[in-house]
Write a protein that holds these residues in place. Structure first.
Motif, PDB file in Angstrom:
ATOM      1  N   LYS A 103       5.395 -28.388 -22.219  1.00 60.05           N
ATOM      2  CA  LYS A 103       4.147 -28.707 -21.384  1.00 60.05           C
ATOM      3  C   LYS A 103       2.928 -27.852 -21.451  1.00 60.05           C
ATOM      4  CE  LYS A 103       4.986 -29.491 -16.856  1.00 60.05           C
ATOM      5  NZ  LYS A 103       5.531 -29.132 -15.486  1.00 60.05           N
ATOM      6  N   GLY A 104       3.220 -26.589 -21.743  1.00 57.06           N
ATOM      7  CA  GLY A 104       2.208 -25.606 -21.997  1.00 57.06           C
ATOM      8  C   GLY A 104       2.780 -23.995 -22.590  1.00 57.06           C
ATOM      9  N   PRO A 105       2.678 -23.793 -23.796  1.00 59.23           N
ATOM     10  CA  PRO A 105       3.321 -22.844 -24.392  1.00 59.23           C
ATOM     11  C   PRO A 105       2.704 -21.375 -23.903  1.00 59.23           C
ATOM     12  CG  PRO A 105       2.329 -24.074 -26.019  1.00 59.23           C
ATOM     13  CD  PRO A 105       2.200 -24.988 -24.655  1.00 59.23           C
ATOM     14  N   ALA A 106       1.418 -21.439 -23.762  1.00 63.77           N
ATOM     15  CA  ALA A 106       0.554 -20.429 -23.367  1.00 63.77           C
ATOM     16  C   ALA A 106       0.995 -20.047 -22.042  1.00 63.77           C
ATOM     17  CB  ALA A 106      -0.770 -20.850 -23.632  1.00 63.77           C
ATOM     18  N   GLN A 107       1.104 -21.088 -21.163  1.00 57.96           N
ATOM     19  CA  GLN A 107       1.495 -20.637 -19.739  1.00 57.96           C
ATOM     20  C   GLN A 107       2.678 -20.061 -19.476  1.00 57.96           C
ATOM     21  OE1 GLN A 107      -0.586 -20.671 -17.188  1.00 57.96           O
ATOM     22  NE2 GLN A 107       0.934 -20.630 -15.766  1.00 57.96           N
ATOM     23  N   THR A 108       3.677 -20.802 -20.271  1.00 58.24           N
ATOM     24  CA  THR A 108       5.126 -20.370 -20.215  1.00 58.24           C
ATOM     25  C   THR A 108       5.406 -19.043 -20.784  1.00 58.24           C
ATOM     26  OG1 THR A 108       5.923 -22.325 -20.936  1.00 58.24           O
ATOM     27  CG2 THR A 108       7.566 -20.583 -21.297  1.00 58.24           C
ATOM     28  N   PHE A 109       4.548 -18.278 -21.349  1.00 57.37           N
ATOM     29  CA  PHE A 109       4.781 -16.951 -21.956  1.00 57.37           C
ATOM     30  C   PHE A 109       3.803 -16.026 -21.258  1.00 57.37           C
ATOM     31  CE2 PHE A 109       6.738 -19.541 -25.222  1.00 57.37           C
ATOM     32  CZ  PHE A 109       8.186 -18.898 -25.100  1.00 57.37           C
ATOM     33  N   ARG A 110       3.090 -16.506 -20.424  1.00 61.79           N
ATOM     34  CA  ARG A 110       2.067 -15.608 -19.797  1.00 61.79           C
ATOM     35  C   ARG A 110       2.798 -14.835 -18.724  1.00 61.79           C
ATOM     36  NH1 ARG A 110      -1.145 -15.389 -15.410  1.00 61.79           N
ATOM     37  NH2 ARG A 110       0.022 -16.912 -14.357  1.00 61.79           N
ATOM     38  N   PHE A 157      14.032 -15.762 -15.919  1.00 61.16           N
ATOM     39  CA  PHE A 157      13.150 -15.360 -14.614  1.00 61.16           C
ATOM     40  C   PHE A 157      11.912 -14.835 -14.838  1.00 61.16           C
ATOM     41  CE2 PHE A 157      17.310 -14.880 -12.333  1.00 61.16           C
ATOM     42  CZ  PHE A 157      16.960 -15.034 -11.078  1.00 61.16           C
ATOM     43  N   SER A 158      11.703 -14.182 -16.132  1.00 61.58           N
ATOM     44  CA  SER A 158      10.101 -13.829 -16.452  1.00 61.58           C
ATOM     45  C   SER A 158       9.159 -15.057 -17.035  1.00 61.58           C
ATOM     46  CB  SER A 158      10.390 -12.709 -17.580  1.00 61.58           C
ATOM     47  OG  SER A 158      10.643 -13.352 -18.598  1.00 61.58           O
ATOM     48  N   ILE A 159       9.669 -16.093 -17.535  1.00 62.81           N
ATOM     49  CA  ILE A 159       8.675 -17.069 -17.922  1.00 62.81           C
ATOM     50  C   ILE A 159       7.804 -17.373 -16.827  1.00 62.81           C
ATOM     51  CG2 ILE A 159      10.031 -17.544 -19.675  1.00 62.81           C
ATOM     52  CD1 ILE A 159      10.692 -20.281 -18.364  1.00 62.81           C
ATOM     53  N   ASN A 160       6.603 -17.986 -17.111  1.00 63.35           N
ATOM     54  CA  ASN A 160       5.787 -18.725 -16.331  1.00 63.35           C
ATOM     55  C   ASN A 160       5.080 -17.608 -15.088  1.00 63.35           C
ATOM     56  OD1 ASN A 160       5.317 -21.561 -17.221  1.00 63.35           O
ATOM     57  ND2 ASN A 160       7.643 -21.510 -16.652  1.00 63.35           N
ATOM     58  N   ASP A 161       5.305 -16.258 -15.677  1.00 65.96           N
ATOM     59  CA  ASP A 161       4.794 -15.167 -14.620  1.00 65.96           C
ATOM     60  C   ASP A 161       5.822 -14.891 -13.529  1.00 65.96           C
ATOM     61  OD1 ASP A 161       3.234 -13.026 -13.793  1.00 65.96           O
ATOM     62  OD2 ASP A 161       2.132 -14.166 -12.686  1.00 65.96           O
ATOM     63  N   PHE A 162       6.953 -15.292 -13.770  1.00 71.02           N
ATOM     64  CA  PHE A 162       8.303 -14.999 -12.921  1.00 71.02           C
ATOM     65  C   PHE A 162       8.119 -16.035 -11.722  1.00 71.02           C
ATOM     66  CE2 PHE A 162       7.346 -10.781 -14.482  1.00 71.02           C
ATOM     67  CZ  PHE A 162       8.563 -10.505 -14.751  1.00 71.02           C
ATOM     68  N   LYS A 163       7.797 -17.393 -12.384  1.00 62.78           N
ATOM     69  CA  LYS A 163       7.669 -18.522 -11.363  1.00 62.78           C
ATOM     70  C   LYS A 163       9.106 -18.790 -10.582  1.00 62.78           C
ATOM     71  CE  LYS A 163       6.916 -23.402 -11.529  1.00 62.78           C
ATOM     72  NZ  LYS A 163       6.448 -24.826 -12.275  1.00 62.78           N
ATOM     73  N   ALA A 164      10.339 -18.487 -11.248  1.00 68.15           N
ATOM     74  CA  ALA A 164      11.710 -18.604 -10.764  1.00 68.15           C
ATOM     75  C   ALA A 164      11.767 -17.916  -9.673  1.00 68.15           C
ATOM     76  CB  ALA A 164      12.674 -18.667 -11.716  1.00 68.15           C
ATOM     77  N   LEU A 165      11.347 -16.760  -9.930  1.00 70.14           N
ATOM     78  CA  LEU A 165      11.571 -15.742  -8.808  1.00 70.14           C
ATOM     79  C   LEU A 165      10.544 -16.036  -7.544  1.00 70.14           C
ATOM     80  CD1 LEU A 165      12.954 -13.020  -8.210  1.00 70.14           C
ATOM     81  CD2 LEU A 165      10.999 -11.614  -8.936  1.00 70.14           C
TER      82      LEU A 165
END
Length: 329
Positions: free
Chosen positions: A45-52, A230-238
């Motif tokens: 969906k968005g590699p840049a967003q995933t690792f931001r 936990f850290s991908i998408n600027d800690f979206k899961a958290l």
């Protein structure tokens, strides 16, 4: 005949152990596969967003709010670890010791620090591996007996022999075990969202499907991958854990403020800050010879909703090693 029975018993135990570990490893693999698919979907969906990941160099102001208490540190002689805690209320008053859950830290008790400081010396602790408390690297340093000893040593270091002990979630599990191992240390026990170990084990034995309702415990057995997810998408899961309708704080008027949420993200976004908390869970499937001792007394009380769907069925949670009994003799 006796030898035959003994061999059959050993064979039955070996088969049972094989089935148990096969279940554990298979479910770990399944959980890892599901999260891998989630990762690939996010990258698609968005590699840049995933690792931001936003830079968070300075803590939010709420973490240094003087109305919450004083930030203190204590180094435990035997383990050598330095523990961080926030204390409110006058020294000499009865001690109220607060143990947080996952993924939390001392700040989860901010309301209790303000509420009870007039009557108690309130101490909100960062558990081993959390926040500003030291985080040993190896997962063996997060075994249950280490966590139990931490609380006993901290109580001694604070100059108290007993306390009102309050635990939530994982901290609730530690609180139960402290009360079982060292009942003389506990004036009152308040456990939020964690059932008594005996009750929990009995439920698990009667409802094996419960094992499949706590996938994160199995997922956490995998090295480094849970921390990464936990850290991908600027800690979206958290963020989701704290804000979603199913797991978050959703009552009207009780939602986290933006600054509150940022406080949690700040603490867990620091280098290596997720490994310590997750290592707590990486020991729950380790083989151990534990035995239940039910020492419930009238001075203990259980409050809060014991959501059994949130916890795995692990016999190691409900057992206490023989050496604890020997220590108390």
């Amino acid at each position: 005949m006796a030898r035959l029975r003994d061999r059959l018993l050993r064979l039955a135990l070996a088969i049972r152990s094989l089935l148990f570990w096969s279940l554990v490893y298979c479910y770990c693999g399944l959980c890892a596969s599901i999260h891998l698919l989630k990762l690939l979907w996010s990258i698609g969906k968005g590699p840049a967003q995933t690792f931001r990941r936003a830079a968070r160099e300075h803590p939010p102001a709420c973490l240094n709010d003087p109305s919450l208490g004083t930030h203190c540190y204590v180094r435990i002689k035997d383990s050598g670890l330095r523990f961080h805690y926030v204390a409110a209320g006058e020294r000499g008053k009865p001690l109220m010791l607060l143990l947080h859950g996952f993924p939390e830290f001392w700040y989860s008790w901010r309301h209790q620090l303000r509420e009870f400081k007039s009557e108690y010396r309130v101490v909100a602790l960062d558990l081993r591996g959390y926040g500003e408390t030291d985080a040993p690297i190896h997962r063996e340093n997060y075994k249950l007996d280490c966590l139990i000893t931490d609380i006993k040593d901290i109580l001694d270091s604070l100059g108290y022999s007993k306390c009102v002990l309050i635990g939530h979630d994982w901290g609730g599990m530690i609180a139960w075990l402290i009360a079982i191992c060292y009942p003389e240390m506990v004036m009152k026990l308040i456990v939020i969202n964690f059932p008594h170990p005996n009750v929990f084990t009995e439920y698990i034995l009667r409802h094996p499907a419960q094992l499949f309702k706590s996938s994160h415990y199995y997922f956490f057995q995998i090295p480094w991958f849970p921390e990464f997810m936990f850290s991908i998408n600027d800690f979206k899961a958290l963020k989701h854990l704290f804000t979603s309708q199913r797991t978050g704080i959703g009552r009207k008027g009780c939602r986290l403020t933006t600054e509150d949420l940022e406080a949690y993200i700040y603490v867990f976004s620091q280098p290596g800050a997720l490994s310590g908390p997750i290592n707590h869970y990486r020991n729950i499937f380790r083989p151990g010879s534990w035995e239940v001792q039910d020492q419930c007394a009238g001075k203990w009380c259980l409050i809060g909703a014991c959501s059994l769907g949130d916890y795995p069925g692990l016999s190691s949670w409900t057992i206490l090693k023989e050496r604890w009994r020997q220590k108390k003799r």
